[in-house]
Design an enzyme around this catalytic site. Structure first.
Site, PDB file in Angstrom:
ATOM      1  N   HIS A 116       0.888  -1.203  -0.010  1.00 31.19           N
ATOM      2  CA  HIS A 116      -0.046   0.041  -0.053  1.00 31.19           C
ATOM      3  C   HIS A 116       0.976   1.397   0.005  1.00 31.19           C
ATOM      4  O   HIS A 116       0.593   2.133  -0.891  1.00 31.19           O
ATOM      5  CB  HIS A 116      -0.892   0.108   1.200  1.00 31.19           C
ATOM      6  CG  HIS A 116      -1.593   1.186   1.443  1.00 31.19           C
ATOM      7  ND1 HIS A 116      -3.127   1.221   1.600  1.00 31.19           N
ATOM      8  CD2 HIS A 116      -1.210   2.465   1.657  1.00 31.19           C
ATOM      9  CE1 HIS A 116      -3.595   2.625   1.821  1.00 31.19           C
ATOM     10  NE2 HIS A 116      -2.395   3.349   2.038  1.00 31.19           N
ATOM     11  N   GLU A 117       1.801   1.260   0.895  1.00 33.46           N
ATOM     12  CA  GLU A 117       2.648   2.598   1.031  1.00 33.46           C
ATOM     13  C   GLU A 117       3.556   2.473  -0.144  1.00 33.46           C
ATOM     14  O   GLU A 117       3.774   4.087  -0.494  1.00 33.46           O
ATOM     15  CB  GLU A 117       3.338   2.441   2.559  1.00 33.46           C
ATOM     16  CG  GLU A 117       2.362   2.394   3.775  1.00 33.46           C
ATOM     17  CD  GLU A 117       1.963   3.872   3.756  1.00 33.46           C
ATOM     18  OE1 GLU A 117       2.042   4.904   3.358  1.00 33.46           O
ATOM     19  OE2 GLU A 117       0.728   3.843   4.681  1.00 33.46           O
ATOM     20  N   GLU A 168      -6.389   6.575  -1.288  1.00 33.99           N
ATOM     21  CA  GLU A 168      -6.195   5.328  -0.472  1.00 33.99           C
ATOM     22  C   GLU A 168      -6.738   4.226  -0.875  1.00 33.99           C
ATOM     23  O   GLU A 168      -6.134   3.182  -0.835  1.00 33.99           O
ATOM     24  CB  GLU A 168      -6.909   5.561   1.025  1.00 33.99           C
ATOM     25  CG  GLU A 168      -6.261   6.817   1.889  1.00 33.99           C
ATOM     26  CD  GLU A 168      -4.891   6.581   2.165  1.00 33.99           C
ATOM     27  OE1 GLU A 168      -4.247   5.295   1.977  1.00 33.99           O
ATOM     28  OE2 GLU A 168      -4.040   7.402   2.281  1.00 33.99           O
TER      29      GLU A 168
HETATM   30 ZN    ZN Z   1      -2.349   5.299   2.482  1.00 36.65          ZN
END
Ligand code: ZN
Length: 727
Positions: free
Chosen positions: A450-451, A507
């Site tokens: 994700h990051e 996100e």
């Molecule tokens: Zn994030």
């Protein structure tokens, strides 16, 4: 029966905030540094007792004496002998753990009071029959006098924190109301004194004249102007017809402990910059100067990517009913070197991983830039509560000129997701064990992807101020089949263009990248998972996502049809996408639980992840990326709004499901933190049992070195303030 709002339930979740692995990988110097800063944080954290309620310090001392003389396990016998049921004794332990975690008897989230869930007479009897009482009856009786009634009182004013008749606060003397707070703020602004480390006491002197005393937290106790000290606002002033007295030395004995430990930490500082930072902090805590704390904060911001991260001081102003005084807070978090190594490998493999993402290569950045991300594990978090991430400092002027830091607290996040089997909501029985076993490992994979490859991937098409494009204008848009006809004009950014949906959309994109790339065996190998283990990691990661989508409904407000949390909205959107994929891949059933109340079960057919699931995410993720790359706000907004919608239409009936989610919401967890201590020049690390008893034990041992001295000083501080609370 006490209203359940004002008690902590006996089965409240208590988790270990595990930092052992990360701590053991530190060098000796790093461990020593972390140890001394932790000590400073813990001593400073006791200030919160004095910032919460008049009785909090006495309750804390009573508990310390109690459990120092008898461990929670030993005390059980006494409890049974005086007639406490096992439930009542557990209620007492949970109450004690709650006081330690919140540093006082008001919840740090919600600011309401909590009281012991057992009869007052029984608790009194337990105190009277305890070994602590046997040792020193006068002292224990005095402590009970000071807090025994207030501990249980639920008068209207007692029920919550607040100013004047609205509630309880110790930031102001009991006779202050909003007018006094406003007057004091005007005075502070006029004198250029920051309110962060202050409290206000309204005193009527012998001539009947009102004097406002502004007390600054500091080691130094003198009121007079010290020579050669650049900062000193102490003195007496006339303001709007009132007398103001600025004094310092509030919380002095505790601030002294903070300073002593920061000075010790200085010998082990990693860089000259960190030494400077500590110098400014110690000056701030010694003299009461917030300017010195600001100077320290500047050095802190410049300390990029440290192995041991910390911040300490009067930071967040949520709990001052007027909103300008800061609560003491201090944390130490350390880089998990093992996890960082895995993340570094992920970054090193980015070049051959990025082309696997479902968009044409021209939609990918020309060169991969590693996003600024380090995951830290909390060793120490002293204060009233632990957040999962922080964005500090709060000084606006510094945020604008020097900047700020975003710290993600890995082990706090991990705990927020883990839970005891009994409390694992919305899953099939047969999924629960697997979920518990693989939750943390799969979360680690998802966070890394994700990051790093999530937020780190994808290009924006931009035309600069000279009209030059950073992309080939003859490219075809894979969604429309037409040539590219939209992009970011000079000055436009992702955030400015997609504004209100920018953060949740992004996100969502990053979460999708995680789901999509976790199917890659090479990536799972980096994290140490192969064979059937790897398959379990994939399954649990996807299952976690759909469950999070259900839990996310808590953060939706039907009244204004708004989402309040970017990540949770993103997970709900992904749940919708996977439900829409059909073919029995994700099933959501609303049922009735064994307790007769509404319940729900979410399940996922693991045999279809690589086919149905993968295709659904691939298609959706490509759309997200293409709209983002081409600045196609209209398409992006339409897509995202459609999946974000929460209605009660069949078959999902999400609004009804939301009620069930709220009904079955788990109470806020408490964290058991480790202790460190010096033994033969080395730092020893100690974990505790994840239970109320373990949490209590950790606090007793945390302050065992100088507990007598601390108990006395807390009682003194409490006593000298006490005349200001009752009227
Ligand atoms: Zn994030």
């Amino acid at each position: 029966m006490v209203d359940s709002q004002y008690i902590l339930p006996n089965d409240i979740g208590i988790s270990l905030l595990d930092c052992r692995e990360a701590f053991q990988l530190l060098s000796k110097e790093e461990k020593l540094y972390a140890h001394y800063v932790s000590r400073a944080c813990w001593y400073g954290g006791l200030v919160v007792l004095l910032q919460t309620s008049p009785e909090s310090p006495s309750i804390f001392v009573l508990l310390q004496k109690f459990f120092k003389a008898q461990s929670p396990w030993e005390l059980q016998e006494t409890a049974t002998a005086v007639g406490l049921t096992p439930e009542e004794y557990q209620a007492f332990l949970v109450y004690a753990a709650g006081v330690y975690c919140n540093m006082g008897n008001y919840k740090s989230f919600g600011d309401t009071k909590f009281v012991p869930n057992l009869p007052q007479e029984k608790l009194k009897e337990l105190v009277w029959q305890s070994r602590a009482f046997e040792k020193n009856p006068e002292e224990m009786e005095r402590l009970w006098q000071a807090c025994g009634n207030l501990m249980f009182s639920l008068d209207n004013r007692q029920k919550q924190l607040g100013l004047g008749t609205k509630g309880i606060t110790t930031y102001f003397s009991g006779n202050c109301d909003l007018k006094d707070a406003e007057l004091a703020q005007r005075f502070l602004d006029f004198k250029g004194i920051s309110a962060y480390n202050t409290r206000l006491f309204k005193i009527v002197d012998d001539d009947g004249k009102t004097v406002y005393e502004v007390r600054l937290a500091s080691v130094i106790m003198d009121d007079a102007l010290s020579q050669g000290e650049p900062f000193n606002s102490c003195g007496t002033y006339e303001f709007e017809g009132f007398k103001f007295k600025v004094t310092r030395g509030d919380h002095s004995p505790l601030m002294k402990k903070v300073v002593e430990n920061l000075e010790k930490a200085k010998s082990y500082a990693a860089t000259a910059n960190v030494e400077k930072m500590l110098e400014h902090y110690t000056r701030s805590f010694s003299t009461g100067s917030i300017d010195a704390h600001k100077e320290g904060s500047k050095h802190w911001i410049r300390d990029e990517g440290p192995i041991v991260e910390s911040y300490i001081g009067f930071i967040e102003s949520y709990r001052d009913p007027y909103g300008s005084r800061g609560e003491f807070e201090g944390f130490v978090a350390v880089v998990n070197k093992d996890m960082s190594a895995k993340f570094a490998q992920l970054v090193a493999s980015a070049e051959h991983l990025l082309p696997q993402l479902p968009w044409p290569k021209h939609f990918e950045k020309d060169r991969f830039l590693k996003p600024d991300f380090t995951s830290l594990d909390v060793l120490t978090f002293a204060g009233s509560g632990i957040p999962a991430g922080i964005n500090i400092p709060n000084y606006d002027d510094i945020r604008q000129t020097v900047g700020f830091k975003n710290v993600s607290l890995g082990n706090v996040l991990a705990v927020a997701y883990s839970t005891q089997r009994e409390k694992l909501t919305f899953l099939e029985e047969e999924d629960k064990d697997l979920y518990i076993k693989w939750k943390s490992p799969s979360f680690e994979v998802q966070v890394g992807l994700h990051e790093l490859l999530g937020h780190g991937s994808g290009k924006l098409f931009v035309q600069d101020n000279k009209g030059k494009f950073n992309f080939d204008t003859s490219l075809v848009n894979p969604e429309t089949g037409e040539t590219i006809n939209s992009w970011y004009k000079h000055g436009e950014t992702w955030d400015s263009k997609f504004s209100t949906i920018a953060s949740t959309y992004e996100e969502c994109r990053a979460e999708c990248v995680g789901l999509y790339l976790c199917l890659n065996q090479d990536i799972l190998k980096i994290f140490g998972h192969e064979g059937t283990d790897a398959d379990d990691v994939i399954y649990v990661n996807w299952l976690t996502m759909v469950r999070a989508g259900v839990l996310g409904l808590e953060f939706y407000t039907p009244e204004n049809q708004k989402w309040r949390q970017a990540h949770m909205q993103a997970r709900f959107v992904i749940l919708r996408v996977l439900l829409e994929a059909g073919q029995g891949f994700v099933t959501l059933r609303q049922t009735t639980g064994t307790d007769g109340k509404p319940d729900a079960i979410i399940s996922l057919d693991r045999s279809k992840i690589a086919t149905v699931g993968k295709t659904a995410i691939e298609t959706f993720l490509r759309k997200l990326q293409v709209y983002k790359t081409t600045a196609d706000l209209d398409s992006g907004r339409a897509l995202y709004a459609r999946y974000s919608q929460v209605t009660d239409s069949e078959p999902e009936r999400f609004l009804t499901l939301r009620e069930t989610v709220l009904l079955r919401k788990e109470a806020r967890k408490m964290f058991v933190q480790a202790n460190t201590r010096i033994e033969g020049g080395d730092v020893q690390f100690q974990n505790y049992e994840a239970s109320a008893a373990g949490l209590i034990q950790s606090f007793v041992e945390r302050f065992s070195e100088d507990s007598e001295e601390l108990d006395l000083c807390l009682q003194d501080l409490c006593h000298s303030d006490s005349k200001h609370w009752v009227f």
